[in-house]
Motif scaffolding. Structure first.
Motif, PDB file in Angstrom:
ATOM      1  N   SER A 115      37.209  -8.992 -31.485  1.00 53.03           N
ATOM      2  CA  SER A 115      37.928  -7.781 -31.107  1.00 53.03           C
ATOM      3  C   SER A 115      39.207  -8.153 -30.352  1.00 53.03           C
ATOM      4  N   GLN A 116      40.225  -7.336 -30.488  1.00 57.90           N
ATOM      5  CA  GLN A 116      41.483  -7.611 -29.798  1.00 57.90           C
ATOM      6  C   GLN A 116      41.313  -7.595 -28.281  1.00 57.90           C
ATOM      7  N   LYS A 117      40.302  -6.869 -27.804  1.00 63.39           N
ATOM      8  CA  LYS A 117      40.117  -6.770 -26.345  1.00 63.39           C
ATOM      9  C   LYS A 117      39.568  -8.070 -25.743  1.00 63.39           C
ATOM     10  N   ARG A 165      37.400  -4.169 -37.624  1.00 58.74           N
ATOM     11  CA  ARG A 165      36.560  -4.920 -36.674  1.00 58.74           C
ATOM     12  C   ARG A 165      36.229  -4.136 -35.417  1.00 58.74           C
ATOM     13  N   GLU A 166      37.138  -3.263 -34.979  1.00 59.04           N
ATOM     14  CA  GLU A 166      36.892  -2.543 -33.726  1.00 59.04           C
ATOM     15  C   GLU A 166      35.728  -1.562 -33.849  1.00 59.04           C
ATOM     16  N   LEU A 221      32.199  -4.233 -34.619  1.00 60.30           N
ATOM     17  CA  LEU A 221      31.745  -5.177 -33.605  1.00 60.30           C
ATOM     18  C   LEU A 221      31.096  -4.454 -32.432  1.00 60.30           C
ATOM     19  N   GLY A 280      32.659  -7.464 -28.311  1.00 62.68           N
ATOM     20  CA  GLY A 280      33.807  -7.902 -29.097  1.00 62.68           C
ATOM     21  C   GLY A 280      33.600  -9.163 -29.908  1.00 62.68           C
TER      22      GLY A 280
END
Length: 208
Positions: free
Chosen positions: A129-131, A177-178, A181, A185
């Motif tokens: 995840s981008q986070k 993906r967000e 997942l 993440g």
């Protein structure tokens, strides 16, 4: 006469099915599917989930020869190898398993598998995840999506060199993906694991 094969799934927590309290992860979905098909009259395919949370390819190589010899079906084995999310993680300033060592470890794992199987599959690493991309987790591990691409390329090259099949879960997850997942993440959620199983079912269908 019906054949009986074994499917051996080596991997980390994503193979094990971590955080999936509904289905038990993608391998467990496949196990139930194969059992249902057997009851309907297909050949028997017994699947072993050999995933261990937190394991890298270093741990795999220590146990793989023993696991393979302990589960060796007379009619043949199918071997799945799914590693990288722990190998590429950075802890205390260095990667747990650097790219060159990862390459060597996967090659060694493939050689072990070839002694027991001619049906070997390499499983891609999922995107993060981008986070959490580039963020140090509570575990002290830092994971970067650029490394996922690099390590997946290693897996693809080894698959090509050895005539193996590469299962590309990475591309399937990338855009959504967000929502596929879990909140950490890194691991899939129930929806993500379900999608992985859908992608993998046609693979095991060939042996049923």
């Amino acid at each position: 006469m019906k054949k009986m094969r074994y499917g051996l799934f080596f991997g980390d927590s994503i193979t094990y099915g971590e955080y999936d309290g509904v289905f038990g992860g993608w391998v467990d979905i496949l196990k139930r599917y194969a059992l249902q098909k057997f009851h309907e009259g297909s050949d028997e395919l017994i699947l072993f989930n050999l995933g261990i949370g937190g394991e890298s390819t270093e741990g795999l190589l220590k146990r793989m020869p023993y696991e393979l010899s302990a589960r060796n079906a007379a009619d043949g084995n199918i071997v799945f190898i799914g590693y990288g999310a722990n190998d590429l993680a950075v802890k205390d300033g260095k990667q747990i398993v650097d790219p060159e060592q990862f390459r060597n470890n996967i090659k060694t794992a493939v050689e072990h598998a070839k002694q027991f199987s001619s049906d070997i599959y390499l499983v891609s690493i999922l995107p993060f995840s981008q986070k959490v991309d580039g963020v140090v987790a509570a575990s002290g591990k830092l994971r970067i999506n650029e490394d996922v691409i690099r390590y997946n390329q290693i897996l693809q090259h080894i698959a090509t060199e050895n005539g193996l099949i590469y299962i590309d879960f990475y591309t399937a997850f990338l855009e959504d993906r967000e929502i596929l997942l879990f909140e950490d993440g890194v691991h899939p959620n129930e929806k993500g694991y379900g999608m992985m199983a859908e992608i993998a079912i046609p693979i095991i269908e060939k042996y049923l």
